[in-house]
Design an enzyme around this catalytic site. Structure first.
Site, PDB file in Angstrom:
ATOM      1  N   ARG A 141      50.164  13.785  34.302  1.00 20.68           N
ATOM      2  CA  ARG A 141      50.978  14.956  33.976  1.00 20.68           C
ATOM      3  C   ARG A 141      50.292  16.248  34.416  1.00 20.68           C
ATOM      4  O   ARG A 141      50.929  17.148  34.965  1.00 20.68           O
ATOM      5  CB  ARG A 141      51.248  14.999  32.470  1.00 20.68           C
ATOM      6  CG  ARG A 141      51.978  13.776  31.926  1.00 20.68           C
ATOM      7  CD  ARG A 141      53.421  13.718  32.417  1.00 20.68           C
ATOM      8  NE  ARG A 141      54.059  12.505  31.934  1.00 20.68           N
ATOM      9  CZ  ARG A 141      54.605  12.369  30.732  1.00 20.68           C
ATOM     10  NH1 ARG A 141      54.574  13.368  29.879  1.00 20.68           N
ATOM     11  NH2 ARG A 141      55.184  11.231  30.385  1.00 20.68           N
ATOM     12  N   ASP A 158      63.595  23.198  19.776  1.00 23.38           N
ATOM     13  CA  ASP A 158      62.597  22.312  20.355  1.00 23.38           C
ATOM     14  C   ASP A 158      61.412  23.160  20.779  1.00 23.38           C
ATOM     15  O   ASP A 158      61.517  24.387  20.920  1.00 23.38           O
ATOM     16  CB  ASP A 158      63.171  21.539  21.551  1.00 23.38           C
ATOM     17  CG  ASP A 158      62.389  20.264  21.842  1.00 23.38           C
ATOM     18  OD1 ASP A 158      62.794  19.193  21.371  1.00 23.38           O
ATOM     19  OD2 ASP A 158      61.353  20.338  22.534  1.00 23.38           O
TER      20      ASP A 158
END
Length: 287
Positions: free
Chosen positions: A49, A157
């Site tokens: 990532r 979120d």
């Protein structure tokens, strides 16, 4: 929100491997910012990532990127990019359908019988929007059959990228397959161009959902009102027990007496101090 999973990357050279000290410091930073507990077994996936993010930031390696984000003068905007990079968002329409059955069969009729005319709902880890739009479909359908009933949905979120997707309400056609046909005809718009393979949530439904960024690790959740219904599903499993209990406590603070908290089917609050009683499978009601 989810943790690092399901994706592996080939690392090109040693500079794209995180040093032990960097991993320890980085894991501590990520846990402090997001609550996600990254174990040593996740290091390879974390490196993958961060390799993508380091290239996007114009750096030559993951190690260089780690030095930057762990530095004293790191740009706060880069911490946001880091959070977006290390969180994966698994979501589906009508995910864990027993919860929505309980909502329609028990919760909404109960509120209607109590003459509650405005239901306030919060999707506390909404990802790309499938959960709050599922809620909106069911609440809107219930309102159409119960005159005077109305609702509002807040969806939050941590990841700003998934929130941008949620606001648009555009999804691959196959993603809405779980939506019952009657609701799909009413609330999901097909593209006019047959070559396009995406759909969009109807604008009148999108207007009923307010999206915003909120970190469940904050010491308090600055919401204007208490909620009748809170969904925080499949998030707690990525926190340690102490963090889980703290988050549940803060969610309870934002839940009105008699309100409902929905957790993921693999989540438990056994042993926690709270003001909840279990009424169905991972469905809890505030005393």
């Amino acid at each position: 929100m989810n943790d690092l999973s399901h994706t592996a990357f080939a690392l090109p050279d040693e500079q794209d491997r995180i040093l032990p000290g960097q991993f320890k410091a980085l894991a501590a930073l990520i846990q402090a910012e997001t609550g996600i507990n990254i174990k040593a077994s996740k290091q390879t996936m974390l490196e993958g990532r961060l390799r993508r993010r380091s290239r996007a930031a114009g750096l030559s390696s993951v190690r260089e990127y780690c030095d930057m984000v762990l530095g004293h003068s790191v740009d706060p905007a880069e911490i946001e990019h880091l959070i977006n990079a290390v969180t994966t968002n698994k979501t589906d329409f009508f995910r864990e359908p027993a919860h929505f059955d309980y909502l329609v069969d028990t919760v909404l009729p109960e509120y209607a019988s109590d003459h509650c005319r405005m239901i306030r709902c919060w999707s506390a880890a909404c990802s790309t929007g499938a959960e709050p739009y599922t809620l909106a479909m069911l609440l809107d359908d219930f309102a159409a059959r119960n005159r005077g009933f109305d609702y509002r949905i807040l969806a939050t979120d941590l990841d700003t990228e998934v929130l941008a997707t949620a606001v648009k309400g555009i999804y691959p056609r196959e993603m809405v397959d779980p939506v019952p046909p009657a609701l799909r005809r009413r609330y999901v718009l097909e593209a006019r161009d047959p070559k396009r393979h995406d759909v969009r949530i109807a604008p009148e439904l999108r207007r009923k959902v307010a999206f915003g960024r909120l970190n469940l690790m904050d010491s308090g959740y600055a919401l204007d009102e208490q909620m009748h219904i809170i969904m925080c599903r499949n998030v707690l499993i990525y926190f340690d027990k102490a963090t889980q209990e703290q988050v549940v406590g803060r969610l309870c603070d934002r839940l009105m007496p008699g309100g409902y908290l929905f957790l993921g089917h693999s989540e438990s609050i056994t042993g926690f101090r709270h003001s909840l009683t279990q009424v169905a499978g991972t469905v809890f009601r505030k005393l």
